[in-house]
Motif scaffolding. Structure first.
Motif, PDB file in Angstrom:
ATOM      1  N   CYS A  88      55.191  40.838   0.840  1.00  0.00           N
ATOM      2  CA  CYS A  88      53.981  41.651   0.963  1.00  0.00           C
ATOM      3  C   CYS A  88      52.889  41.132   0.043  1.00  0.00           C
ATOM      4  N   GLN A  89      51.689  41.654   0.241  1.00  0.00           N
ATOM      5  CA  GLN A  89      50.574  41.361  -0.650  1.00  0.00           C
ATOM      6  C   GLN A  89      50.617  42.318  -1.845  1.00  0.00           C
ATOM      7  N   PRO A  90      49.872  42.019  -2.906  1.00  0.00           N
ATOM      8  CA  PRO A  90      50.011  42.790  -4.154  1.00  0.00           C
ATOM      9  C   PRO A  90      49.509  44.221  -4.074  1.00  0.00           C
ATOM     10  N   GLY A  91      48.602  44.512  -3.113  1.00  0.00           N
ATOM     11  CA  GLY A  91      48.061  45.858  -3.025  1.00  0.00           C
ATOM     12  C   GLY A  91      48.930  46.828  -2.248  1.00  0.00           C
ATOM     13  N   ALA A  92      50.041  46.351  -1.692  1.00  0.00           N
ATOM     14  CA  ALA A  92      50.951  47.236  -0.965  1.00  0.00           C
ATOM     15  C   ALA A  92      51.572  48.240  -1.926  1.00  0.00           C
ATOM     16  N   LYS A  93      51.613  49.521  -1.536  1.00  0.00           N
ATOM     17  CA  LYS A  93      52.166  50.572  -2.381  1.00  0.00           C
ATOM     18  C   LYS A  93      53.648  50.763  -2.077  1.00  0.00           C
ATOM     19  N   TRP A  94      54.420  51.002  -3.127  1.00  0.00           N
ATOM     20  CA  TRP A  94      55.870  51.106  -2.935  1.00  0.00           C
ATOM     21  C   TRP A  94      56.226  52.271  -2.008  1.00  0.00           C
ATOM     22  N   MET A  95      55.495  53.376  -2.095  1.00  0.00           N
ATOM     23  CA  MET A  95      55.787  54.517  -1.238  1.00  0.00           C
ATOM     24  C   MET A  95      55.462  54.197   0.229  1.00  0.00           C
ATOM     25  N   ASP A  96      54.364  53.465   0.466  1.00  0.00           N
ATOM     26  CA  ASP A  96      54.019  53.077   1.832  1.00  0.00           C
ATOM     27  C   ASP A  96      55.053  52.118   2.411  1.00  0.00           C
ATOM     28  N   ILE A  97      55.546  51.218   1.572  1.00  0.00           N
ATOM     29  CA  ILE A  97      56.583  50.283   2.021  1.00  0.00           C
ATOM     30  C   ILE A  97      57.825  51.055   2.466  1.00  0.00           C
ATOM     31  N   ASN A  98      58.251  52.011   1.653  1.00  0.00           N
ATOM     32  CA  ASN A  98      59.446  52.784   2.003  1.00  0.00           C
ATOM     33  C   ASN A  98      59.217  53.637   3.252  1.00  0.00           C
ATOM     34  N   ASP A  99      58.010  54.177   3.406  1.00  0.00           N
ATOM     35  CA  ASP A  99      57.691  54.940   4.616  1.00  0.00           C
ATOM     36  C   ASP A  99      57.738  54.040   5.848  1.00  0.00           C
ATOM     37  N   THR A 100      57.196  52.829   5.721  1.00  0.00           N
ATOM     38  CA  THR A 100      57.198  51.887   6.845  1.00  0.00           C
ATOM     39  C   THR A 100      58.622  51.520   7.249  1.00  0.00           C
ATOM     40  N   LEU A 101      59.472  51.256   6.279  1.00  0.00           N
ATOM     41  CA  LEU A 101      60.867  50.912   6.576  1.00  0.00           C
ATOM     42  C   LEU A 101      61.560  52.073   7.292  1.00  0.00           C
ATOM     43  N   GLN A 102      61.279  53.278   6.833  1.00  0.00           N
ATOM     44  CA  GLN A 102      61.891  54.454   7.459  1.00  0.00           C
ATOM     45  C   GLN A 102      61.396  54.629   8.897  1.00  0.00           C
ATOM     46  N   GLU A 103      60.094  54.443   9.107  1.00  0.00           N
ATOM     47  CA  GLU A 103      59.528  54.576  10.449  1.00  0.00           C
ATOM     48  C   GLU A 103      60.104  53.551  11.415  1.00  0.00           C
ATOM     49  N   LYS A 104      60.391  52.366  10.912  1.00  0.00           N
ATOM     50  CA  LYS A 104      60.952  51.313  11.753  1.00  0.00           C
ATOM     51  C   LYS A 104      62.462  51.451  11.937  1.00  0.00           C
ATOM     52  N   GLY A 105      63.057  52.462  11.316  1.00  0.00           N
ATOM     53  CA  GLY A 105      64.490  52.664  11.450  1.00  0.00           C
ATOM     54  C   GLY A 105      65.317  51.641  10.686  1.00  0.00           C
ATOM     55  N   ILE A 106      64.720  51.042   9.673  1.00  0.00           N
ATOM     56  CA  ILE A 106      65.435  50.053   8.853  1.00  0.00           C
ATOM     57  C   ILE A 106      66.047  50.785   7.655  1.00  0.00           C
ATOM     58  N   PRO A 107      67.366  50.803   7.533  1.00  0.00           N
ATOM     59  CA  PRO A 107      68.024  51.611   6.483  1.00  0.00           C
ATOM     60  C   PRO A 107      68.003  50.949   5.106  1.00  0.00           C
ATOM     61  N   LEU A 108      66.819  50.512   4.686  1.00  0.00           N
ATOM     62  CA  LEU A 108      66.630  49.864   3.383  1.00  0.00           C
ATOM     63  C   LEU A 108      65.431  50.513   2.693  1.00  0.00           C
ATOM     64  N   PHE A 109      65.370  50.365   1.357  1.00  0.00           N
ATOM     65  CA  PHE A 109      64.207  50.855   0.616  1.00  0.00           C
ATOM     66  C   PHE A 109      64.031  50.060  -0.654  1.00  0.00           C
ATOM     67  N   PHE A 110      62.806  50.154  -1.225  1.00  0.00           N
ATOM     68  CA  PHE A 110      62.528  49.516  -2.508  1.00  0.00           C
ATOM     69  C   PHE A 110      62.738  50.567  -3.588  1.00  0.00           C
ATOM     70  N   PRO A 111      63.719  50.385  -4.476  1.00  0.00           N
ATOM     71  CA  PRO A 111      64.153  51.491  -5.340  1.00  0.00           C
ATOM     72  C   PRO A 111      63.335  51.738  -6.599  1.00  0.00           C
ATOM     73  N   LEU A 112      62.449  50.823  -6.981  1.00  0.00           N
ATOM     74  CA  LEU A 112      61.641  51.082  -8.178  1.00  0.00           C
ATOM     75  C   LEU A 112      60.616  52.169  -7.845  1.00  0.00           C
ATOM     76  N   ASP A 113      60.592  53.222  -8.655  1.00  0.00           N
ATOM     77  CA  ASP A 113      59.774  54.401  -8.300  1.00  0.00           C
ATOM     78  C   ASP A 113      58.921  54.896  -9.460  1.00  0.00           C
ATOM     79  N   PRO A 114      57.858  54.157  -9.813  1.00  0.00           N
ATOM     80  CA  PRO A 114      56.924  54.668 -10.823  1.00  0.00           C
ATOM     81  C   PRO A 114      56.053  55.750 -10.197  1.00  0.00           C
ATOM     82  N   GLY A 115      54.874  55.986 -10.735  1.00  0.00           N
ATOM     83  CA  GLY A 115      54.025  57.052 -10.234  1.00  0.00           C
ATOM     84  C   GLY A 115      53.542  56.797  -8.814  1.00  0.00           C
ATOM     85  N   PRO A 116      53.265  57.865  -8.071  1.00  0.00           N
ATOM     86  CA  PRO A 116      52.701  57.718  -6.726  1.00  0.00           C
ATOM     87  C   PRO A 116      51.408  56.910  -6.781  1.00  0.00           C
ATOM     88  N   GLY A 117      51.204  56.041  -5.808  1.00  0.00           N
ATOM     89  CA  GLY A 117      49.992  55.228  -5.774  1.00  0.00           C
ATOM     90  C   GLY A 117      50.148  53.872  -6.416  1.00  0.00           C
TER      91      GLY A 117
END
Length: 596
Positions: A219-248
């Motif tokens: 991904c590019q540097p401006g991608a948000k971790w929460m958006d990445i995880n939402d995208t994976l979930q929407e695509k039905g991919i059972p993976l996620f990025f586990p680092l979870d700092p503040g929203p945004g």
């Protein structure tokens, strides 16, 4: 060291002179050393002929004498150079970091050149409102200044062109993306310059490739971790990025500050191998990729980690490959304790059982009172020091087994009211009370503002943290009760209203200190200063999650030692000799010394 070869037509000798020997600080033999070697022994001497065969015995003796003398002189020179070379690293390390900025007219020329290079109206902005938004933050209380211009790149190539213009006119470059940093990392704050180019990478937010079979994503540097995880979930991919700092928070900022969050107890921090590689634009304008996409590599040292925690001072991240983890079923439990010491002892024993723990969060009694007052919770909590657990397992049976083990241990340490969520909805509601920590704390004091701290504590895989808007300090977990007790006692003594929230599973806690005016702000600032020194004295750190930026750099020598800080500065000078990338951040000012 390049020697200069010179032939004398008068003597027939070759003279080797090195510029290094010109310096009296390096060699004490003389101001200039000439190494004389007989012509016949020089590197370009001819093969012996009939004439040379008739050299007299005295000439041979003379030649041997010269060789012996040459060897002695060479030995003396070599010894002197070696001794002098030993002192060079120390001299280099002590050279101050002195950025070489251009004058205001240079900055103006740079802005004009940027506008010519990027004629589209939305790429370059000097709008006063835009400059203020990017130069100041509501998330911290660091001094700020307006940037000179905001640059919105769309690609690595855009960044390269901008960097070359900035270098040509010696204009500072300050990276910016999610704007959630708490230590002033995105400010234009260097005391020797006003302004600079703020590089807003938030528009470079695309997911470029998803490799489900390899469990990674580019991904590019401006991608948000929460958006990445939402995208994976929407695509039905059972993976996620586990680092979870503040929203945004964005991937580029997370890498640059060495972030972590509540999941660190199970998945570690940014300094683990969650960032497989990065594409970086260096201050020279050169583009590098730190390594290939393979999961493991022993090819040289890990240059990716050179940029993790560097806070944009060594390069601008334009692309990242992140590792993904499988999504696992989770559930939540909450339990109350008579005091923090009992709660911490319970956590240490739980973590040593090897059961499926994803998060362990400590909250103090004042926080629980604030949660009740905030009014978002559907329940009224006992006003006691408490632990929030998030369990992880492959099946409902494994989750229940973990819950049974944890309940037995916490009750052994005085825990009461153990509440285990029976459904996903219940679990989400319980965890929401923990995630609303900041807003609940702010409700304690009407009209107050908050100073968060970030203090870190380490115990094998454990630690404890506080920040500046939440101070974040960390110490060995065995020292955590002492740190929390002394901090709470200090806050009470100076009359500061505060709450404590800790990622106790990995030794990290935050304290939210409230103030209403400038006088109270001074008291809070002094309390944070004492808290940091207290954590470092307990073998902890000044920052567990939020990075260094402007706010924590005065503590680095005290925590890391002068040698380590000097090494960091040496790396900075080597990569960014003009000191243009994010100046005034991370590296302690040379005149600061230890933070007293």
């Amino acid at each position: 060291m390049t020697a200069l070869l010179r032939r004398s037509t008068k003597t027939g000798w070759h003279h080797f002179t090195s510029p290094l020997f010109e310096s009296s600080t390096l060699v004490s033999l003389s101001s200039r050393v000439v190494l004389a070697v007989p012509r016949r022994y020089s590197s370009d001497f001819a093969r012996p002929n009939a004439v040379s065969a008739n050299i007299s015995q005295s000439e041979r003796l003379s030649s041997r004498t010269i060789l012996v003398l040459s060897s002695i002189i060479s030995g003396i020179i070599g010894f002197s150079v070696a001794k002098s070379w030993e002192s060079l690293p120390a001299q280099a390390r002590n050279t101050p970091l002195k950025p070489q900025f251009g004058a205001p007219e240079d900055f103006k020329r740079a802005i004009d050149e940027l506008k010519e290079a990027f004629p589209h109206g939305d790429t370059i902005s000097t709008n006063p409102k835009d400059l203020r938004i990017h130069g100041f933050s509501d998330y911290d209380y660091r001094p700020g200044r307006l940037h000179s211009v905001v640059f919105y790149p769309d690609s690595t190539e855009d960044v390269v062109r901008m960097v070359k213009i900035a270098t040509r006119h010696r204009m500072p470059v300050i990276p910016y993306s999610g704007a959630t940093s708490l230590e002033g990392q995105i400010r234009s704050v260097h005391k020797h310059v006003v302004g600079g180019i703020c590089v807003d990478l938030s528009g470079m937010d695309r997911i470029l490739d998803i490799h489900e079979a390899d469990s990674d994503l580019v991904c590019q540097p401006g991608a948000k971790w929460m958006d990445i995880n939402d995208t994976l979930q929407e695509k039905g991919i059972p993976l996620f990025f586990p680092l979870d700092p503040g929203p945004g928070a964005t991937i580029g900022g997370m890498l640059s500050t060495g972030c972590s969050g509540t999941n660190a107890v199970r998945y570690g921090t940014a300094k683990a191998e969650w960032f497989l590689n990065a594409t970086v634009v260096l201050p020279s304008g050169e583009v590098i990729k730190t390594r290939r996409r393979s999961r493991k590599s022993s090819a040289g040292f890990d240059t990716t980690k050179l940029f993790i925690g560097a806070e944009g001072t060594l390069g601008i991240i334009t692309e990242v490959t992140i590792r993904l983890a499988p999504v696992m079923p989770t559930t939540v439990a909450v339990v109350q304790f008579p005091d923090v010491r009992k709660a911490t002892e319970a956590v240490i024993e739980v973590m040593n059982q090897g059961v499926g723990i994803q998060c362990v969060e400590l909250v103090d009694d004042i926080f629980m009172a604030a949660t009740n007052k905030y009014g978002m919770s559907k329940r009224k909590w006992p006003v006691k020091d408490s632990l929030f657990f998030k369990f992880q397992g492959a099946s409902p049976a494994s989750l229940q087994e973990t819950a049974n083990v944890v309940q037995k241990i916490v009750e052994k340490h005085g825990g009461t009211g153990f509440e285990h969520a029976r459904t996903k909805r219940e679990a989400d509601e319980l965890w929401a009370d923990r995630k609303n920590a900041h807003y609940a704390g702010m409700a304690l004091l009407e009209g107050a503002r908050g100073w968060a701290t970030d203090v870190w504590q380490v115990f094998i895989m454990l630690g404890f943290l506080t920040t500046d808007r939440f101070p974040s300090n960390s110490v060995p977990v065995s020292k955590l009760p002492e740190l929390v007790y002394e901090t709470k006692k200090d806050m009470a003594a100076v009359g500061v209203v505060s709450t404590i929230v800790g990622h106790v599973g990995d030794g990290n806690f935050h304290a939210l200190l409230l103030f209403r005016n400038d006088e109270e702000k001074k008291i809070v600032k002094a309390a944070v200063h004492r808290m940091v020194h207290r954590a470092i004295a307990l073998d902890g750190t000044c920052t567990g999650e939020h990075g260094v930026g402007v706010g924590k750099k005065i503590y680095l020598v005290e925590e890391l030692g002068q040698g380590t800080v000097d090494l960091m500065k040496t790396v900075k000078r080597a990569i960014d000799p003009l000191g243009l990338f994010n100046p005034g951040k991370l590296y302690p000012d040379d005149e600061d010394g230890d933070a007293k």
